[in-house]
Design a protein around this motif. Structure first.
Motif, PDB file in Angstrom:
ATOM      1  N   THR A  53      15.827   8.454  21.735  1.00  0.00           N
ATOM      2  CA  THR A  53      15.931   7.271  20.602  1.00  0.00           C
ATOM      3  C   THR A  53      14.547   7.721  19.767  1.00  0.00           C
ATOM      4  O   THR A  53      13.116   7.978  19.995  1.00  0.00           O
ATOM      5  N   PRO A  54      14.781   7.077  18.474  1.00  0.00           N
ATOM      6  CA  PRO A  54      13.820   7.276  17.319  1.00  0.00           C
ATOM      7  C   PRO A  54      12.413   6.665  17.952  1.00  0.00           C
ATOM      8  O   PRO A  54      13.224   4.824  18.096  1.00  0.00           O
ATOM      9  N   SER A  55      11.692   6.258  16.992  1.00  0.00           N
ATOM     10  CA  SER A  55      10.621   5.704  17.196  1.00  0.00           C
ATOM     11  C   SER A  55      10.513   6.011  15.357  1.00  0.00           C
ATOM     12  O   SER A  55       9.580   6.860  15.126  1.00  0.00           O
ATOM     13  N   PHE A  56      10.529   5.208  15.014  1.00  0.00           N
ATOM     14  CA  PHE A  56       9.511   4.621  13.772  1.00  0.00           C
ATOM     15  C   PHE A  56       8.625   3.867  12.878  1.00  0.00           C
ATOM     16  O   PHE A  56       8.252   2.838  13.533  1.00  0.00           O
ATOM     17  N   THR A  57       7.573   4.952  12.336  1.00  0.00           N
ATOM     18  CA  THR A  57       6.040   3.787  12.397  1.00  0.00           C
ATOM     19  C   THR A  57       5.675   4.765  11.076  1.00  0.00           C
ATOM     20  O   THR A  57       6.309   5.683  10.212  1.00  0.00           O
ATOM     21  N   LEU A  58       5.146   3.398  10.126  1.00  0.00           N
ATOM     22  CA  LEU A  58       4.478   3.628   9.046  1.00  0.00           C
ATOM     23  C   LEU A  58       2.639   4.058   9.153  1.00  0.00           C
ATOM     24  O   LEU A  58       2.116   3.630  10.313  1.00  0.00           O
ATOM     25  N   GLU A  59       2.637   5.594   8.369  1.00  0.00           N
ATOM     26  CA  GLU A  59       1.040   5.294   8.580  1.00  0.00           C
ATOM     27  C   GLU A  59       0.796   5.571   6.818  1.00  0.00           C
ATOM     28  O   GLU A  59       1.230   5.981   5.513  1.00  0.00           O
ATOM     29  N   GLU A  60      -0.422   5.842   6.914  1.00  0.00           N
ATOM     30  CA  GLU A  60      -1.329   5.349   5.381  1.00  0.00           C
ATOM     31  C   GLU A  60      -1.424   6.528   4.835  1.00  0.00           C
ATOM     32  O   GLU A  60      -0.891   8.056   5.429  1.00  0.00           O
ATOM     33  N   ASN A  61      -1.140   6.138   3.619  1.00  0.00           N
ATOM     34  CA  ASN A  61      -0.913   8.131   2.675  1.00  0.00           C
ATOM     35  C   ASN A  61      -2.531   8.919   2.300  1.00  0.00           C
ATOM     36  O   ASN A  61      -3.522   8.331   2.533  1.00  0.00           O
ATOM     37  N   PRO A  85       0.475  -1.158  -0.188  1.00  0.00           N
ATOM     38  CA  PRO A  85       0.075   0.012  -0.126  1.00  0.00           C
ATOM     39  C   PRO A  85       0.809   1.166   0.068  1.00  0.00           C
ATOM     40  O   PRO A  85       2.136   1.191   0.263  1.00  0.00           O
ATOM     41  N   LEU A  86       0.192   2.455  -0.063  1.00  0.00           N
ATOM     42  CA  LEU A  86       1.031   3.650  -0.378  1.00  0.00           C
ATOM     43  C   LEU A  86       1.287   3.893   1.557  1.00  0.00           C
ATOM     44  O   LEU A  86       0.319   4.052   1.968  1.00  0.00           O
ATOM     45  N   LEU A  87       2.299   4.221   2.065  1.00  0.00           N
ATOM     46  CA  LEU A  87       2.660   4.435   3.317  1.00  0.00           C
ATOM     47  C   LEU A  87       4.006   5.012   2.942  1.00  0.00           C
ATOM     48  O   LEU A  87       4.865   5.522   2.775  1.00  0.00           O
ATOM     49  N   ARG A  88       3.517   6.238   4.554  1.00  0.00           N
ATOM     50  CA  ARG A  88       4.261   7.290   4.642  1.00  0.00           C
ATOM     51  C   ARG A  88       5.289   6.842   5.955  1.00  0.00           C
ATOM     52  O   ARG A  88       4.378   6.006   6.849  1.00  0.00           O
ATOM     53  N   LEU A  89       6.287   7.039   5.891  1.00  0.00           N
ATOM     54  CA  LEU A  89       7.810   7.011   7.204  1.00  0.00           C
ATOM     55  C   LEU A  89       7.411   8.177   8.015  1.00  0.00           C
ATOM     56  O   LEU A  89       7.860   9.396   7.739  1.00  0.00           O
ATOM     57  N   CYS A  90       7.437   8.186   9.032  1.00  0.00           N
ATOM     58  CA  CYS A  90       7.851   8.495  10.275  1.00  0.00           C
ATOM     59  C   CYS A  90       8.592   9.066  11.151  1.00  0.00           C
ATOM     60  O   CYS A  90       8.375   7.113  11.618  1.00  0.00           O
ATOM     61  N   TRP A  91       9.229  10.117  11.884  1.00  0.00           N
ATOM     62  CA  TRP A  91       9.891   9.342  12.570  1.00  0.00           C
ATOM     63  C   TRP A  91       9.589  10.586  13.746  1.00  0.00           C
ATOM     64  O   TRP A  91       9.701  11.396  13.979  1.00  0.00           O
ATOM     65  N   ASN A  92       9.239  10.043  14.750  1.00  0.00           N
ATOM     66  CA  ASN A  92       8.724  10.428  15.755  1.00  0.00           C
ATOM     67  C   ASN A  92       8.111  11.113  15.847  1.00  0.00           C
ATOM     68  O   ASN A  92       7.636  11.940  16.371  1.00  0.00           O
ATOM     69  N   GLY A  93       6.654  11.075  14.557  1.00  0.00           N
ATOM     70  CA  GLY A  93       5.768  11.618  14.111  1.00  0.00           C
ATOM     71  C   GLY A  93       6.039  12.674  12.664  1.00  0.00           C
ATOM     72  O   GLY A  93       5.102  13.489  12.534  1.00  0.00           O
ATOM     73  N   GLN A  94       7.123  12.842  12.847  1.00  0.00           N
ATOM     74  CA  GLN A  94       7.179  13.558  11.394  1.00  0.00           C
ATOM     75  C   GLN A  94       8.159  13.180  10.579  1.00  0.00           C
ATOM     76  O   GLN A  94       8.267  12.454  10.548  1.00  0.00           O
ATOM     77  N   GLU A  95       6.876  13.454   9.256  1.00  0.00           N
ATOM     78  CA  GLU A  95       7.090  12.767   8.057  1.00  0.00           C
ATOM     79  C   GLU A  95       8.336  12.737   6.866  1.00  0.00           C
ATOM     80  O   GLU A  95       8.622  14.133   6.861  1.00  0.00           O
ATOM     81  N   LEU A  96       8.542  11.627   6.680  1.00  0.00           N
ATOM     82  CA  LEU A  96       9.613  11.827   5.916  1.00  0.00           C
ATOM     83  C   LEU A  96       9.955  11.495   4.872  1.00  0.00           C
ATOM     84  O   LEU A  96      10.492  11.810   3.916  1.00  0.00           O
ATOM     85  N   GLY A  97       8.553  10.834   4.255  1.00  0.00           N
ATOM     86  CA  GLY A  97       8.091  10.521   2.855  1.00  0.00           C
ATOM     87  C   GLY A  97       7.762   9.765   2.518  1.00  0.00           C
ATOM     88  O   GLY A  97       7.239   8.462   3.292  1.00  0.00           O
ATOM     89  N   LEU A  98       7.467   9.404   1.717  1.00  0.00           N
ATOM     90  CA  LEU A  98       6.287   8.778   0.783  1.00  0.00           C
ATOM     91  C   LEU A  98       7.287   7.458   0.458  1.00  0.00           C
ATOM     92  O   LEU A  98       8.096   6.846  -0.081  1.00  0.00           O
TER      93      LEU A  98
END
Length: 125
Positions: free
Chosen positions: A74-82, A38-51
């Motif tokens: 410590t960073p936290s990396f999460t994926l969010e739906e585009n 799926p189209l997902l965006r990467l976030c670092w501690n809630g800040q969007e880094l890109g698709l």
């Protein structure tokens, strides 16, 4: 801050990010495996880094960002739906001409496009 960190989609670990420092920048290399790509965006501690882009059966993102934009710790990396960004409509303003979009002015903004003054409406208005 440098290291290899897990990437989560909800509660599930789906990949990893390798963060290296290059002068005043962090080089971020993310690789994930998500069924259906799926189209997902990467976030670092809630800040969007890109698709993330599909490549060879996985999702991938390589980016560089200034170190000063990220807190220490410590960073936290999460994926969010585009999320689809709302479409916008630019209507040039012409003195003496009627304006047919009066009912949609709530949430509109004054803007300029190609040197012309106009009103920009979102598709939500």
């Amino acid at each position: 801050m440098e290291g290899t960190w897990p990437v989560c989609l909800g509660e599930k670990k789906v990949g990893q990010c390798v963060v290296t420092r290059q002068g005043l920048y962090y080089q971020i290399c993310c690789r994930c495996v998500v069924p259906g790509e799926p189209l997902l965006r990467l976030c670092w501690n809630g800040q969007e880094l890109g698709l993330l882009a599909p490549e060879g059966g996985q999702l991938r993102l390589d980016t560089r960002r200034p170190c000063k934009h990220f807190p220490q710790g410590t960073p936290s990396f999460t994926l969010e739906e585009n999320r689809r960004r709302p479409e916008e409509l630019f209507i040039p303003l012409s003195p003496g001409e009627p304006f047919a979009y009066l009912s949609r002015l709530e949430g509109a903004r004054l803007s300029y496009q190609n040197g012309k003054k106009g009103i920009t409406l979102s598709d939500k208005t």
